[in-house]
Design an enzyme around this catalytic site. Sequence first.
Site, PDB file in Angstrom:
ATOM      1  N   TYR A  88       0.866  -1.172   0.000  1.00 25.98           N
ATOM      2  CA  TYR A  88       0.000   0.000   0.000  1.00 25.98           C
ATOM      3  C   TYR A  88       0.904   1.224   0.000  1.00 25.98           C
ATOM      4  CZ  TYR A  88      -3.519   3.330   1.844  1.00 25.98           C
ATOM      5  OH  TYR A  88      -4.352   4.408   2.055  1.00 25.98           O
TER       6      TYR A  88
ATOM      7  N   LYS B  46      -1.327  -1.235  -4.155  1.00 23.77           N
ATOM      8  CA  LYS B  46      -2.355  -0.202  -4.117  1.00 23.77           C
ATOM      9  C   LYS B  46      -1.609   1.122  -4.114  1.00 23.77           C
ATOM     10  CE  LYS B  46      -5.712   2.271  -1.340  1.00 23.77           C
ATOM     11  NZ  LYS B  46      -6.307   2.503  -0.009  1.00 23.77           N
TER      12      LYS B  46
END
Length: 289
Positions: A129, A158
């Site tokens: 992330y 992400k």
Amino acid sequence: MEGIFVALAIPFKNGKLDEESLARHVDSLTKAGVDGFYPFGTTSQGPYLTLEERREALEVISRNTNRQLMVHVFSFNWQDVVETVRLAEKYGAVAISSIPPTYYRPDYETLRRYYEKLSQLTKLPIFIYNIPQNTGFNVTPDLIARLLSDGVKIAGVKDSTGDITQIMGHVRLGITVLNGADSTILPALMVGAKGCISAMANVLPEVMREMFNDFRAGRLQSAMEKQDLIAKVRELIRDYPGVDGYYRLVHLLRYDFGTVKEPYLRPLSEAEVQKLRDGLIRLGLKPRV
């Protein structure tokens, strides 16, 4: 993994997790057609949730949806990371993710050791992330390429930078790329991202679903109009601190909803909520009275 994953808002009420609001929210988003849920990231107030609050939230989520689950596992306490991974496995997650170690700026070797150790905890796919505006550290495509070259098991990323050039760089690595910036969902899809992990999906899941359907059907003009609306609603809360702007949008456009976990974050004031209401009306939306 592809499609619309909700960066799930996890509401609190009177200092406790608001299970009733969360259950209604997850059920409503499922019926609206989202593809999955992403708890314990930024919009979930993940860094501030206790291990027990994470367990309670996963229990509520699992009871109210059959959609895919990707669990963000980061904590400042490594044992809580370990236990969150175990919870992810218990509740049927299809993947886990984590920001890089934060507060102390990591170098490459720190990054490598962290994700390598994380991969040793589970057979679930691991996503990085990347949200440098919060962590102070940008996990670039070059860094991920080095991790992959060194044998670290990274399934995807992400990326919440909103940088389409960087998204393209991730895509070229052959990993699964999920966009995390609401203003660039459609552009990211157009350069190869498989989907999004979106905070605005809490608020406008039907619009998000229609945008994806339009994109897949080649109706780009219609998709762009929906992306524009998503970006404009996001702009209304840009200058507010924390994530309560999203929670208030859910309350204004959908149903009664809890607020953030104080005192780490603060709820919006009545004047700020009224300003938000006025902005929604200007966009042609109809906030609840």
